[in-house]
Design an enzyme around this catalytic site. Structure first.
Site, mmCIF file in Angstrom:
data_model
loop_
_atom_site.group_PDB
_atom_site.id
_atom_site.type_symbol
_atom_site.label_atom_id
_atom_site.label_comp_id
_atom_site.label_asym_id
_atom_site.label_seq_id
_atom_site.Cartn_x
_atom_site.Cartn_y
_atom_site.Cartn_z
ATOM 1 N N ALA A 1 34.791 40.604 31.569
ATOM 2 C CA ALA A 1 34.372 39.230 31.249
ATOM 3 C C ALA A 1 35.547 38.258 31.350
ATOM 4 O O ALA A 1 35.375 37.117 31.789
ATOM 5 C CB ALA A 1 33.768 39.188 29.846
ATOM 6 N N ASN B 1 28.765 41.607 33.659
ATOM 7 C CA ASN B 1 28.973 42.748 32.761
ATOM 8 C C ASN B 1 29.893 43.757 33.432
ATOM 9 O O ASN B 1 29.963 43.830 34.656
ATOM 10 C CB ASN B 1 27.626 43.410 32.437
ATOM 11 C CG ASN B 1 27.629 44.148 31.108
ATOM 12 O OD1 ASN B 1 28.026 43.576 30.090
ATOM 13 N ND2 ASN B 1 27.199 45.402 31.104
ATOM 14 N N THR C 1 26.563 42.406 27.598
ATOM 15 C CA THR C 1 25.584 43.039 26.704
ATOM 16 C C THR C 1 24.868 44.161 27.440
ATOM 17 O O THR C 1 24.573 44.043 28.630
ATOM 18 C CB THR C 1 24.603 42.007 26.100
ATOM 19 O OG1 THR C 1 23.625 42.688 25.310
ATOM 20 C CG2 THR C 1 23.907 41.168 27.141
ATOM 21 N N HIS D 1 22.162 37.118 15.604
ATOM 22 C CA HIS D 1 22.266 38.287 14.727
ATOM 23 C C HIS D 1 23.115 37.998 13.489
ATOM 24 O O HIS D 1 23.586 38.921 12.830
ATOM 25 C CB HIS D 1 22.846 39.486 15.492
ATOM 26 C CG HIS D 1 21.890 40.074 16.492
ATOM 27 N ND1 HIS D 1 22.260 40.989 17.452
ATOM 28 C CD2 HIS D 1 20.562 39.881 16.675
ATOM 29 C CE1 HIS D 1 21.202 41.335 18.186
ATOM 30 N NE2 HIS D 1 20.168 40.667 17.740
ATOM 31 N N ASN E 1 26.749 38.344 18.898
ATOM 32 C CA ASN E 1 27.953 38.774 18.183
ATOM 33 C C ASN E 1 28.040 38.121 16.815
ATOM 34 O O ASN E 1 27.689 36.954 16.637
ATOM 35 C CB ASN E 1 29.206 38.428 18.995
ATOM 36 C CG ASN E 1 29.229 39.156 20.323
ATOM 37 O OD1 ASN E 1 28.490 40.123 20.502
ATOM 38 N ND2 ASN E 1 30.064 38.706 21.240
HETATM 39 P P1 OAD Z 1 26.814 47.062 23.447
HETATM 40 O O1 OAD Z 1 27.974 47.807 22.884
HETATM 41 O O2 OAD Z 1 25.485 47.716 23.422
HETATM 42 O O3 OAD Z 1 27.106 46.684 24.976
HETATM 43 C C1 OAD Z 1 28.293 46.069 25.371
HETATM 44 C C2 OAD Z 1 28.244 45.863 26.888
HETATM 45 O O4 OAD Z 1 29.432 45.189 27.253
HETATM 46 C C3 OAD Z 1 28.197 47.162 27.697
HETATM 47 O O5 OAD Z 1 27.195 47.065 28.707
HETATM 48 C C4 OAD Z 1 29.588 47.258 28.307
HETATM 49 O O6 OAD Z 1 29.581 47.836 29.600
HETATM 50 C C5 OAD Z 1 29.968 45.797 28.400
HETATM 51 N N1 OAD Z 1 31.427 45.567 28.360
HETATM 52 C C6 OAD Z 1 32.388 46.265 27.721
HETATM 53 N N2 OAD Z 1 33.591 45.729 27.909
HETATM 54 C C7 OAD Z 1 33.403 44.636 28.701
HETATM 55 C C8 OAD Z 1 34.273 43.642 29.254
HETATM 56 N N3 OAD Z 1 35.581 43.660 29.049
HETATM 57 N N4 OAD Z 1 33.716 42.681 30.021
HETATM 58 C C9 OAD Z 1 32.379 42.638 30.250
HETATM 59 N N5 OAD Z 1 31.519 43.552 29.752
HETATM 60 C C10 OAD Z 1 32.014 44.526 28.984
HETATM 61 O O7 OAD Z 1 26.781 45.636 22.713
HETATM 62 P P2 OAD Z 1 25.597 44.554 22.653
HETATM 63 O O8 OAD Z 1 24.809 44.574 23.911
HETATM 64 O O9 OAD Z 1 26.190 43.279 22.227
HETATM 65 O O10 OAD Z 1 22.917 44.372 16.882
HETATM 66 O O11 OAD Z 1 24.719 45.139 21.492
HETATM 67 C C11 OAD Z 1 23.552 44.427 21.124
HETATM 68 C C12 OAD Z 1 23.285 44.612 19.651
HETATM 69 O O12 OAD Z 1 23.258 46.015 19.349
HETATM 70 C C13 OAD Z 1 24.363 44.076 18.733
HETATM 71 O O13 OAD Z 1 24.246 42.698 18.502
HETATM 72 C C14 OAD Z 1 24.135 44.854 17.490
HETATM 73 C C15 OAD Z 1 23.955 46.225 18.098
HETATM 74 O O14 OAD Z 1 23.242 47.153 17.398
HETATM 75 C C16 OAD Z 1 22.736 44.493 15.559
HETATM 76 O O15 OAD Z 1 23.578 45.004 14.830
HETATM 77 C C17 OAD Z 1 21.442 43.945 15.090
#
Ligand code: OAD
Length: 233
Positions: free
Chosen positions: A219, A201, A176, A109, A92
């Site tokens: 979370a 997650n 994530t 990142h 994040n």
């Molecule tokens: P994503 O938006 O891809 O995934 C978020 C995850 O959090 C999903 O699997 C949701 O199900 C979960 N989620 C949502 N709400 C939640 C909650 N209240 N409690 C627990 N889990 C929850 O985001 P990231 O995996 O962080 O990179 O994305 C990875 C990278 O992709 C980011 O850092 C960014 C993006 O492109 C760059 O910009 C380089």
């Protein structure tokens, strides 16, 4: 969950969702509102810098209206009270871990509140806008860009993260989707070195099957419960 001495935690956008920060891949998330190629690649920045600077200015401003949630607070408590080694790695770019009380956060990142000068390569703490092309605090050139890692760029501190993954006995992934490498591969690196692996997650991530244990839910609930377990010992 009591016998661990070296824990690596990876967090993603899901840990900040309950603080009101948009995730990337959920319905209505950032990547439905904007094209990745336009706002998260060096090529997009070269094509239309105003669009990119404006996008990150708006995200930086939105941080002012967000507050850390119980998941951030619980990880800060873990940092204070866990007697073993702990590395908190986040994908994040928000500052909610720090505002929740975590003192040592590795932002692989980059960070919204940091500027990277394209002339002198200095990274400076940055709270204001960039669209108005302010000068670099060090070399004075008007060549600042968001200090955010874009697709096609190398995440920060990969050497340190790899060493911690090789040495850890527990790897925990929180909020994530497991869609973006190299972070998505951390679970396999940790497993290959014999660590236990836990996913917290909302739903099974893309790499859910790699984890020895997966817990699904918000979370804000799961993380405090897990931290309690670890600290109860
Ligand atoms: P994503 O938006 O891809 O995934 C978020 C995850 O959090 C999903 O699997 C949701 O199900 C979960 N989620 C949502 N709400 C939640 C909650 N209240 N409690 C627990 N889990 C929850 O985001 P990231 O995996 O962080 O990179 O994305 C990875 C990278 O992709 C980011 O850092 C960014 C993006 O492109 C760059 O910009 C380089």
């Amino acid at each position: 969950m009591t016998e661990f001495e070296r824990i690596v935690i990876l967090t993603g956008a899901g840990i900040s969702a309950e603080s009101g920060i948009d995730t990337f891949r959920s319905a209505g998330g950032l990547w439905e509102q904007h094209r990745v190629e336009d706002v998260a690649t060096p090529e997009g920045f070269a094509r239309n810098p105003d669009l990119v600077l404006g996008f990150y200015d708006a995200r930086r401003e939105a941080l002012a209206n967000a507050a850390p949630n119980p998941a951030h607070l619980a990880l800060a408590r873990l940092e204070r009270e866990f007697s073993g080694d702990l590395l908190l790695v986040t994908q994040n770019v928000d500052d909610l871990h720090e505002r929740g009380g975590s003192a040592r956060v590795l932002h692989m990142h980059g960070e919204l509140k940091s500027a990277l000068c394209q002339s002198c390569e200095t990274r400076s703490r940055w709270e204001r806008t960039m669209l108005d092309r302010p000068p670099c605090p060090v070399c004075r050139a008007p060549t600042l860009r968001p200090d955010v890692v874009w697709f096609g760029e190398m995440p920060y501190q990969m050497g340190r993260i790899t060493r911690a993954l090789e040495a850890c006995d527990l790897f925990v992934s929180i909020g994530t989707s497991g869609a973006v490498y190299p972070a998505a591969g951390f679970v396999q690196e940790a497993r290959a070195n014999g660590a236990a692996t836990l996913e917290l997650n909302l739903e099974p991530s893309e790499g859910s099957h790699f984890f020895s244990e997966s817990r699904h839910g918000a979370a804000g609930q799961l993380v405090p419960e897990w931290v309690d377990e670890v600290l109860r010992g």
